[in-house]
Scaffold this motif. Sequence first.
Motif: not given
Length: 163
Positions: A114-136
């Motif tokens: 859940r922590f990482h899901q919230h971090l992804r939601e809090a990100s406005i940087i599209p470049a981070l979405y793939p990396a955070l999605s892999v971590i999730i």
Amino acid sequence: MPETKTKIARLVLVLDELLTLAEAHEKTELARYRQLAFSFLTFDTSVSRLMASLGIQCEMRIEVLQRVFRQLGLTDLPTSSEKTEAAQPYFICSPEMANDVLAQAITDAEYSLRFHQHLREASIIPALYPALSVIIKQKQAEHTVLEGFMTSLSCLDLTKQAS
């Protein structure tokens, strides 16, 4: 009666804050899995190896986060000045204690997901979405593996009792 409208505030984190939070969280997870690996060492080496391998996965995620930090043109992830208190070493000494500790590990893995899901939601940087999605996805797998392991251990305990 008049209706009041509730506004939902969305937390938006800047890039370095987000990566710093993610790295600090993974370092805490790494320390927790190392402690669990050590604690299960004398009770069940298979659980100890599982916890050690989950710790290795944390190390790999930390490296990915550091690589993303550098790729996005940031110098280095700031090192936290806070030192996490090392948990007192303990050994698992009974099946009941093992079940309790594994149940807590599952709860902690769910929190981490859940922590990482919230971090992804809090990100406005599209470049981070793939990396955070892999971590999730990895965190979902981690949670599933722990639940499956707990279930298999429960089944083994029941067959031992039936014998």
